[in-house]
Design a protein around this motif. Structure first.
Motif, PDB file in Angstrom:
ATOM      1  N   ALA A  23       0.817  -1.214   0.000  1.00  9.97           N
ATOM      2  CA  ALA A  23       0.000   0.000   0.000  1.00  9.97           C
ATOM      3  C   ALA A  23       0.849   1.262   0.000  1.00  9.97           C
ATOM      4  O   ALA A  23       0.437   2.293  -0.548  1.00  9.97           O
ATOM      5  N   LEU A  24       2.024   1.194   0.606  1.00 12.78           N
ATOM      6  CA  LEU A  24       2.891   2.368   0.725  1.00 12.78           C
ATOM      7  C   LEU A  24       4.000   2.413  -0.333  1.00 12.78           C
ATOM      8  O   LEU A  24       4.803   3.343  -0.339  1.00 12.78           O
ATOM      9  N   GLY A  25       4.063   1.393  -1.187  1.00 11.15           N
ATOM     10  CA  GLY A  25       5.140   1.329  -2.169  1.00 11.15           C
ATOM     11  C   GLY A  25       6.490   1.062  -1.536  1.00 11.15           C
ATOM     12  O   GLY A  25       7.522   1.486  -2.035  1.00 11.15           O
ATOM     13  N   GLY A  26       6.465   0.351  -0.411  1.00  5.79           N
ATOM     14  CA  GLY A  26       7.688   0.056   0.325  1.00  5.79           C
ATOM     15  C   GLY A  26       8.237  -1.325   0.036  1.00  5.79           C
ATOM     16  O   GLY A  26       7.699  -2.071  -0.774  1.00  5.79           O
ATOM     17  N   ILE A  27       9.309  -1.644   0.734  1.00 12.09           N
ATOM     18  CA  ILE A  27       9.968  -2.945   0.627  1.00 12.09           C
ATOM     19  C   ILE A  27       9.606  -3.751   1.866  1.00 12.09           C
ATOM     20  O   ILE A  27       9.827  -3.300   2.990  1.00 12.09           O
ATOM     21  N   TYR A  28       9.063  -4.937   1.665  1.00  9.04           N
ATOM     22  CA  TYR A  28       8.690  -5.813   2.775  1.00  9.04           C
ATOM     23  C   TYR A  28       9.892  -6.650   3.212  1.00  9.04           C
ATOM     24  O   TYR A  28      10.566  -7.269   2.385  1.00  9.04           O
ATOM     25  N   LEU A  29      10.157  -6.648   4.517  1.00 11.37           N
ATOM     26  CA  LEU A  29      11.202  -7.485   5.103  1.00 11.37           C
ATOM     27  C   LEU A  29      10.581  -8.298   6.230  1.00 11.37           C
ATOM     28  O   LEU A  29       9.883  -7.734   7.077  1.00 11.37           O
ATOM     29  N   ASP A  30      10.829  -9.586   6.256  1.00  9.98           N
ATOM     30  CA  ASP A  30      10.364 -10.426   7.362  1.00  9.98           C
ATOM     31  C   ASP A  30      11.572 -10.723   8.241  1.00  9.98           C
ATOM     32  O   ASP A  30      12.530 -11.367   7.807  1.00  9.98           O
ATOM     33  N   ALA A  31      11.526 -10.250   9.482  1.00 14.27           N
ATOM     34  CA  ALA A  31      12.654 -10.440  10.398  1.00 14.27           C
ATOM     35  C   ALA A  31      12.973 -11.912  10.601  1.00 14.27           C
ATOM     36  O   ALA A  31      14.132 -12.265  10.849  1.00 14.27           O
ATOM     37  N   ASP A  32      11.960 -12.775  10.492  1.00 16.67           N
ATOM     38  CA  ASP A  32      12.211 -14.211  10.649  1.00 16.67           C
ATOM     39  C   ASP A  32      13.242 -14.717   9.640  1.00 16.67           C
ATOM     40  O   ASP A  32      13.984 -15.660   9.917  1.00 16.67           O
ATOM     41  N   ASP A  33      13.292 -14.089   8.470  1.00 13.27           N
ATOM     42  CA  ASP A  33      14.247 -14.507   7.435  1.00 13.27           C
ATOM     43  C   ASP A  33      15.694 -14.234   7.836  1.00 13.27           C
ATOM     44  O   ASP A  33      16.611 -14.763   7.209  1.00 13.27           O
ATOM     45  N   PHE A  34      15.903 -13.421   8.865  1.00 11.40           N
ATOM     46  CA  PHE A  34      17.245 -13.051   9.295  1.00 11.40           C
ATOM     47  C   PHE A  34      17.725 -13.854  10.506  1.00 11.40           C
ATOM     48  O   PHE A  34      18.844 -13.662  10.967  1.00 11.40           O
ATOM     49  N   HIS A  35      16.860 -14.751  11.026  1.00 12.09           N
ATOM     50  CA  HIS A  35      17.274 -15.586  12.156  1.00 12.09           C
ATOM     51  C   HIS A  35      18.380 -16.544  11.719  1.00 12.09           C
ATOM     52  O   HIS A  35      18.272 -17.173  10.668  1.00 12.09           O
ATOM     53  N   PRO A  36      19.402 -16.714  12.545  1.00 15.51           N
ATOM     54  CA  PRO A  36      20.390 -17.748  12.245  1.00 15.51           C
ATOM     55  C   PRO A  36      19.764 -19.127  12.478  1.00 15.51           C
ATOM     56  O   PRO A  36      18.790 -19.263  13.229  1.00 15.51           O
ATOM     57  N   PRO A  37      20.314 -20.162  11.851  1.00 11.69           N
ATOM     58  CA  PRO A  37      19.752 -21.511  11.997  1.00 11.69           C
ATOM     59  C   PRO A  37      19.614 -21.965  13.453  1.00 11.69           C
ATOM     60  O   PRO A  37      18.646 -22.663  13.790  1.00 11.69           O
ATOM     61  N   ALA A  38      20.511 -21.560  14.325  1.00 13.45           N
ATOM     62  CA  ALA A  38      20.421 -21.973  15.734  1.00 13.45           C
ATOM     63  C   ALA A  38      19.158 -21.426  16.391  1.00 13.45           C
ATOM     64  O   ALA A  38      18.525 -22.127  17.190  1.00 13.45           O
ATOM     65  N   ASN A  39      18.776 -20.198  16.075  1.00 11.72           N
ATOM     66  CA  ASN A  39      17.541 -19.629  16.629  1.00 11.72           C
ATOM     67  C   ASN A  39      16.321 -20.392  16.131  1.00 11.72           C
ATOM     68  O   ASN A  39      15.408 -20.693  16.899  1.00 11.72           O
ATOM     69  N   VAL A  40      16.294 -20.675  14.833  1.00 14.78           N
ATOM     70  CA  VAL A  40      15.164 -21.397  14.249  1.00 14.78           C
ATOM     71  C   VAL A  40      15.043 -22.779  14.896  1.00 14.78           C
ATOM     72  O   VAL A  40      13.941 -23.214  15.254  1.00 14.78           O
ATOM     73  N   ALA A  41      16.159 -23.452  15.094  1.00 16.80           N
ATOM     74  CA  ALA A  41      16.138 -24.785  15.709  1.00 16.80           C
ATOM     75  C   ALA A  41      15.603 -24.724  17.139  1.00 16.80           C
ATOM     76  O   ALA A  41      14.812 -25.583  17.547  1.00 16.80           O
ATOM     77  N   LYS A  42      16.016 -23.720  17.890  1.00 21.90           N
ATOM     78  CA  LYS A  42      15.514 -23.567  19.261  1.00 21.90           C
ATOM     79  C   LYS A  42      14.008 -23.374  19.276  1.00 21.90           C
ATOM     80  O   LYS A  42      13.292 -24.029  20.042  1.00 21.90           O
ATOM     81  N   MET A  43      13.521 -22.463  18.441  1.00 22.95           N
ATOM     82  CA  MET A  43      12.089 -22.185  18.418  1.00 22.95           C
ATOM     83  C   MET A  43      11.301 -23.400  17.951  1.00 22.95           C
ATOM     84  O   MET A  43      10.249 -23.716  18.513  1.00 22.95           O
ATOM     85  N   ALA A  44      11.806 -24.093  16.929  1.00 23.39           N
ATOM     86  CA  ALA A  44      11.117 -25.278  16.421  1.00 23.39           C
ATOM     87  C   ALA A  44      11.031 -26.371  17.481  1.00 23.39           C
ATOM     88  O   ALA A  44      10.093 -27.161  17.502  1.00 23.39           O
ATOM     89  N   ALA A  45      12.012 -26.387  18.392  1.00 21.01           N
ATOM     90  CA  ALA A  45      12.017 -27.371  19.479  1.00 21.01           C
ATOM     91  C   ALA A  45      11.173 -26.909  20.666  1.00 21.01           C
ATOM     92  O   ALA A  45      11.083 -27.609  21.672  1.00 21.01           O
ATOM     93  N   GLY A  46      10.563 -25.706  20.547  1.00 20.65           N
ATOM     94  CA  GLY A  46       9.723 -25.205  21.619  1.00 20.65           C
ATOM     95  C   GLY A  46      10.483 -24.478  22.709  1.00 20.65           C
ATOM     96  O   GLY A  46       9.944 -24.246  23.794  1.00 20.65           O
ATOM     97  N   THR A  47      11.731 -24.117  22.445  1.00 17.28           N
ATOM     98  CA  THR A  47      12.558 -23.424  23.426  1.00 17.28           C
ATOM     99  C   THR A  47      12.554 -21.929  23.124  1.00 17.28           C
ATOM    100  O   THR A  47      12.973 -21.513  22.037  1.00 17.28           O
ATOM    101  N   PRO A  48      12.090 -21.109  24.072  1.00 19.63           N
ATOM    102  CA  PRO A  48      12.101 -19.663  23.826  1.00 19.63           C
ATOM    103  C   PRO A  48      13.525 -19.141  23.653  1.00 19.63           C
ATOM    104  O   PRO A  48      14.462 -19.638  24.276  1.00 19.63           O
TER     105      PRO A  48
END
Length: 168
Positions: A23-48
Protein backbone atom coordinates in the motif's frame (compact mmCIF):
# COMPACT_ATOMS: atom_id res chain seq x y z
CA UNK A 1 10.10 6.69 8.46
CA UNK A 2 10.39 2.88 8.29
CA UNK A 3 7.64 0.82 9.90
CA UNK A 4 7.93 -2.25 12.10
CA UNK A 5 4.78 -4.35 12.37
CA UNK A 6 5.17 -6.01 15.76
CA UNK A 7 3.36 -8.45 17.99
CA UNK A 8 3.26 -12.01 19.17
CA UNK A 9 3.07 -15.06 16.95
CA UNK A 10 -0.30 -15.37 15.25
CA UNK A 11 -1.04 -11.64 15.27
CA UNK A 12 -0.60 -11.38 11.50
CA UNK A 13 2.70 -9.50 11.37
CA UNK A 14 3.85 -10.95 8.05
CA UNK A 15 0.48 -10.58 6.34
CA UNK A 16 -0.07 -7.03 7.56
CA UNK A 17 3.51 -5.88 6.90
CA UNK A 18 3.47 -7.26 3.35
CA UNK A 19 0.10 -5.60 2.63
CA UNK A 20 1.25 -2.34 4.22
CA UNK A 21 4.46 -2.36 2.16
CA UNK A 22 2.36 -2.83 -0.96
CA UNK A 23 0.00 0.00 0.00
CA UNK A 24 2.89 2.37 0.73
CA UNK A 25 5.14 1.33 -2.17
CA UNK A 26 7.69 0.06 0.32
CA UNK A 27 9.97 -2.94 0.63
CA UNK A 28 8.69 -5.81 2.78
CA UNK A 29 11.20 -7.49 5.10
CA UNK A 30 10.36 -10.43 7.36
CA UNK A 31 12.65 -10.44 10.40
CA UNK A 32 12.21 -14.21 10.65
CA UNK A 33 14.25 -14.51 7.44
CA UNK A 34 17.25 -13.05 9.29
CA UNK A 35 17.27 -15.59 12.16
CA UNK A 36 20.39 -17.75 12.24
CA UNK A 37 19.75 -21.51 12.00
CA UNK A 38 20.42 -21.97 15.73
CA UNK A 39 17.54 -19.63 16.63
CA UNK A 40 15.16 -21.40 14.25
CA UNK A 41 16.14 -24.79 15.71
CA UNK A 42 15.51 -23.57 19.26
CA UNK A 43 12.09 -22.19 18.42
CA UNK A 44 11.12 -25.28 16.42
CA UNK A 45 12.02 -27.37 19.48
CA UNK A 46 9.72 -25.20 21.62
CA UNK A 47 12.56 -23.42 23.43
CA UNK A 48 12.10 -19.66 23.83
CA UNK A 49 14.97 -17.50 22.62
CA UNK A 50 17.12 -15.67 25.15
CA UNK A 51 18.27 -12.07 24.85
CA UNK A 52 21.68 -13.45 23.87
CA UNK A 53 19.96 -15.16 20.93
CA UNK A 54 17.89 -12.15 19.97
CA UNK A 55 20.22 -9.15 20.18
CA UNK A 56 22.57 -10.08 17.29
CA UNK A 57 19.51 -10.96 15.19
CA UNK A 58 17.82 -7.62 15.97
CA UNK A 59 20.94 -5.72 14.94
CA UNK A 60 21.00 -7.61 11.62
CA UNK A 61 17.33 -6.71 11.07
CA UNK A 62 18.07 -3.06 11.92
CA UNK A 63 20.97 -3.07 9.46
CA UNK A 64 18.67 -4.39 6.71
CA UNK A 65 16.27 -1.49 7.38
CA UNK A 66 19.16 1.00 7.31
CA UNK A 67 20.36 -0.41 3.97
CA UNK A 68 16.90 0.13 2.46
CA UNK A 69 16.76 3.68 3.84
CA UNK A 70 20.19 4.44 2.38
CA UNK A 71 18.79 3.39 -1.01
CA UNK A 72 15.83 5.73 -0.54
CA UNK A 73 13.39 2.90 0.02
CA UNK A 74 10.74 2.61 2.72
CA UNK A 75 11.18 -0.61 4.68
CA UNK A 76 8.17 -2.28 6.29
CA UNK A 77 9.34 -5.02 8.63
CA UNK A 78 7.46 -7.86 10.28
CA UNK A 79 9.24 -8.39 13.62
CA UNK A 80 8.00 -9.52 17.02
CA UNK A 81 9.85 -6.68 18.86
CA UNK A 82 8.07 -7.72 22.05
CA UNK A 83 10.19 -5.89 24.59
CA UNK A 84 11.19 -2.24 24.78
CA UNK A 85 14.88 -3.18 24.75
CA UNK A 86 14.35 -5.09 21.49
CA UNK A 87 12.72 -2.06 19.91
CA UNK A 88 15.58 0.06 21.26
CA UNK A 89 18.07 -2.34 19.64
CA UNK A 90 16.29 -1.96 16.30
CA UNK A 91 16.32 1.84 16.61
CA UNK A 92 19.98 1.76 17.62
CA UNK A 93 20.88 0.25 14.26
CA UNK A 94 18.07 1.44 11.96
CA UNK A 95 17.38 4.91 13.36
CA UNK A 96 13.91 6.31 13.87
CA UNK A 97 11.10 3.76 13.45
CA UNK A 98 7.30 3.72 13.61
CA UNK A 99 5.89 0.63 15.33
CA UNK A 100 2.51 -0.89 14.55
CA UNK A 101 1.65 -3.15 17.49
CA UNK A 102 -0.88 -5.80 16.46
CA UNK A 103 -3.17 -6.74 19.34
CA UNK A 104 -5.48 -9.74 19.63
CA UNK A 105 -7.01 -11.93 22.29
CA UNK A 106 -5.06 -15.02 23.40
CA UNK A 107 -7.89 -17.19 22.04
CA UNK A 108 -7.76 -15.60 18.58
CA UNK A 109 -3.96 -15.81 18.47
CA UNK A 110 -3.94 -19.47 19.56
CA UNK A 111 -6.52 -20.36 16.91
CA UNK A 112 -4.44 -18.68 14.21
CA UNK A 113 -1.24 -20.42 15.30
CA UNK A 114 -3.04 -23.77 15.47
CA UNK A 115 -4.23 -23.34 11.87
CA UNK A 116 -0.68 -22.88 10.53
CA UNK A 117 1.10 -25.69 8.78
CA UNK A 118 4.18 -23.92 7.45
CA UNK A 119 5.74 -22.06 10.38
CA UNK A 120 8.47 -23.00 12.85
CA UNK A 121 6.79 -21.30 15.83
CA UNK A 122 4.85 -23.89 17.87
CA UNK A 123 1.63 -22.89 19.71
CA UNK A 124 3.29 -23.80 23.01
CA UNK A 125 5.40 -20.61 22.87
CA UNK A 126 2.42 -18.23 22.68
CA UNK A 127 2.09 -17.95 26.47
CA UNK A 128 5.75 -17.00 26.85
CA UNK A 129 5.40 -14.39 24.11
CA UNK A 130 2.32 -12.86 25.71
CA UNK A 131 4.14 -12.74 29.05
CA UNK A 132 7.14 -11.06 27.40
CA UNK A 133 5.12 -8.45 25.49
CA UNK A 134 5.81 -4.91 26.67
CA UNK A 135 3.29 -2.61 24.97
CA UNK A 136 4.50 0.50 23.22
CA UNK A 137 5.38 3.27 25.64
CA UNK A 138 4.27 6.90 25.35
CA UNK A 139 7.68 8.02 24.08
CA UNK A 140 7.74 5.44 21.26
CA UNK A 141 6.36 6.40 17.86
CA UNK A 142 3.66 3.96 16.93
CA UNK A 143 0.11 2.74 17.15
CA UNK A 144 -1.74 -0.24 18.58
CA UNK A 145 -4.13 -1.85 16.08
CA UNK A 146 -6.63 -4.61 16.88
CA UNK A 147 -6.41 -7.70 14.66
CA UNK A 148 -10.01 -8.90 14.97
CA UNK A 149 -10.92 -7.31 11.63
CA UNK A 150 -10.10 -7.94 7.96
CA UNK A 151 -6.53 -7.28 6.85
CA UNK A 152 -7.51 -4.34 4.66
CA UNK A 153 -9.00 -2.58 7.71
CA UNK A 154 -5.89 -3.29 9.80
CA UNK A 155 -3.68 -1.90 7.02
CA UNK A 156 -5.91 1.16 6.58
CA UNK A 157 -5.78 1.92 10.31
CA UNK A 158 -2.01 1.42 10.48
CA UNK A 159 -1.52 3.64 7.44
CA UNK A 160 -3.79 6.34 8.86
CA UNK A 161 -1.80 6.40 12.11
CA UNK A 162 1.55 6.42 10.23
CA UNK A 163 0.35 9.18 7.88
CA UNK A 164 -0.77 11.26 10.89
CA UNK A 165 2.71 10.96 12.37
CA UNK A 166 4.27 12.01 9.07
CA UNK A 167 1.80 14.86 8.56
CA UNK A 168 0.62 13.42 5.23
Amino acid sequence: MPLVVMGVSGSGKSTVAAALAGALGGIYLDADDFHPPANVAKMAAGTPLTDEDRMPWLHVVGEAVAVQAAKGRLAVVACSALRRRYRDALRETAGELFFVQLDGTPELLAARIGARTDHFMPPSLLASQLAALEPLEADEQGAVVKVDQPVQHIVAEARKRWDARAGV
